[in-house]
Design a protein around this motif. Sequence first.
Motif, PDB file in Angstrom:
ATOM      1  N   VAL A  45      44.121  35.912  36.314  1.00 51.01           N
ATOM      2  CA  VAL A  45      43.752  36.486  35.024  1.00 51.01           C
ATOM      3  C   VAL A  45      44.364  37.882  34.864  1.00 51.01           C
ATOM      4  O   VAL A  45      44.942  38.207  33.823  1.00 51.01           O
ATOM      5  N   PHE A  46      44.271  38.700  35.894  1.00 52.51           N
ATOM      6  CA  PHE A  46      44.793  40.070  35.851  1.00 52.51           C
ATOM      7  C   PHE A  46      46.286  40.082  35.532  1.00 52.51           C
ATOM      8  O   PHE A  46      46.750  40.860  34.697  1.00 52.51           O
ATOM      9  N   GLU A  47      47.038  39.213  36.193  1.00 47.02           N
ATOM     10  CA  GLU A  47      48.491  39.183  36.002  1.00 47.02           C
ATOM     11  C   GLU A  47      48.904  38.680  34.618  1.00 47.02           C
ATOM     12  O   GLU A  47      49.992  38.979  34.148  1.00 47.02           O
ATOM     13  N   LYS A  48      48.041  37.923  33.960  1.00 48.75           N
ATOM     14  CA  LYS A  48      48.352  37.405  32.626  1.00 48.75           C
ATOM     15  C   LYS A  48      48.016  38.392  31.514  1.00 48.75           C
ATOM     16  O   LYS A  48      48.397  38.184  30.371  1.00 48.75           O
ATOM     17  N   MET A  49      47.314  39.452  31.855  1.00 49.93           N
ATOM     18  CA  MET A  49      46.945  40.430  30.834  1.00 49.93           C
ATOM     19  C   MET A  49      48.181  41.205  30.403  1.00 49.93           C
ATOM     20  O   MET A  49      49.033  41.536  31.235  1.00 49.93           O
ATOM     21  N   PRO A  50      48.301  41.507  29.102  1.00 45.03           N
ATOM     22  CA  PRO A  50      49.521  42.137  28.595  1.00 45.03           C
ATOM     23  C   PRO A  50      49.832  43.514  29.189  1.00 45.03           C
ATOM     24  O   PRO A  50      50.967  43.807  29.506  1.00 45.03           O
ATOM     25  N   SER A  51      48.855  44.361  29.349  1.00 44.80           N
ATOM     26  CA  SER A  51      49.117  45.674  29.946  1.00 44.80           C
ATOM     27  C   SER A  51      47.896  46.131  30.724  1.00 44.80           C
ATOM     28  O   SER A  51      46.767  45.928  30.296  1.00 44.80           O
ATOM     29  N   GLY A  52      48.159  46.717  31.859  1.00 42.48           N
ATOM     30  CA  GLY A  52      47.067  47.198  32.679  1.00 42.48           C
ATOM     31  C   GLY A  52      46.553  48.534  32.164  1.00 42.48           C
ATOM     32  O   GLY A  52      47.335  49.422  31.861  1.00 42.48           O
ATOM     33  N   ASN A  53      45.251  48.647  32.034  1.00 37.35           N
ATOM     34  CA  ASN A  53      44.642  49.919  31.683  1.00 37.35           C
ATOM     35  C   ASN A  53      43.595  50.242  32.743  1.00 37.35           C
ATOM     36  O   ASN A  53      43.422  49.492  33.704  1.00 37.35           O
ATOM     37  N   VAL A  54      42.905  51.336  32.584  1.00 33.44           N
ATOM     38  CA  VAL A  54      41.955  51.759  33.610  1.00 33.44           C
ATOM     39  C   VAL A  54      40.868  50.708  33.837  1.00 33.44           C
ATOM     40  O   VAL A  54      40.430  50.497  34.970  1.00 33.44           O
ATOM     41  N   VAL A  55      40.460  50.016  32.797  1.00 28.96           N
ATOM     42  CA  VAL A  55      39.403  49.012  32.942  1.00 28.96           C
ATOM     43  C   VAL A  55      39.891  47.816  33.751  1.00 28.96           C
ATOM     44  O   VAL A  55      39.215  47.373  34.683  1.00 28.96           O
ATOM     45  N   THR A  56      41.079  47.300  33.426  1.00 29.77           N
ATOM     46  CA  THR A  56      41.567  46.128  34.155  1.00 29.77           C
ATOM     47  C   THR A  56      41.885  46.471  35.606  1.00 29.77           C
ATOM     48  O   THR A  56      41.561  45.704  36.514  1.00 29.77           O
ATOM     49  N   TRP A  57      42.522  47.629  35.826  1.00 30.67           N
ATOM     50  CA  TRP A  57      42.829  48.030  37.193  1.00 30.67           C
ATOM     51  C   TRP A  57      41.546  48.252  38.007  1.00 30.67           C
ATOM     52  O   TRP A  57      41.446  47.818  39.153  1.00 30.67           O
ATOM     53  N   THR A  58      40.591  48.940  37.408  1.00 29.73           N
ATOM     54  CA  THR A  58      39.329  49.198  38.119  1.00 29.73           C
ATOM     55  C   THR A  58      38.625  47.895  38.443  1.00 29.73           C
ATOM     56  O   THR A  58      38.072  47.734  39.535  1.00 29.73           O
TER      57      THR A  58
END
Length: 157
Positions: A14-27
């Motif tokens: 799921v993480f890799e399919k997200m368009p751009s990493g932000n603080v929420v996704t990285w955290t």
Amino acid sequence: MYAKCGSIEEAWTVFEKMPSGNVVTWTTIILGHVQCQQGQKALELFEKMQQEGVQPDSVTFVGVLNACASILALEEGRGQVCRQQIIQSGLESDVFVGSSLVDMYAKCGSIEDAGKVFKKMPSQDMVSWTAMIFRHVQCREGHKALELFQQMQQEDV
């Protein structure tokens, strides 16, 4: 959800399919690795997050400090990167970050550093009190643990 259920591979998908990493996704992915007892990987991801220009927030630091505590990596938590960033971010007085620092220092056996952070906190919560009390018990300082417990009760925690 995937990480909490022990499926870190699914979380990665799921993480890799997200368009751009932000603080929420990285955290979230960092916390997922902490949850799955992969503290070292969480620390590696923290570094990668910063390399990609994403600034950590208080929740990120809590996760990173928990990763350090889980692998007993005192130098990682105390090191320039994490400690300086917490100070620069103005999060040193954040009760959650402070409690995580106390817990990390205490779990890594540095009760003195834990005590310093604990005393500097503008207010202590149940986590920080418990970390201090438990570590004094582990260090066979029962008298000090009881003193702290009484103090905690006097402060209505």
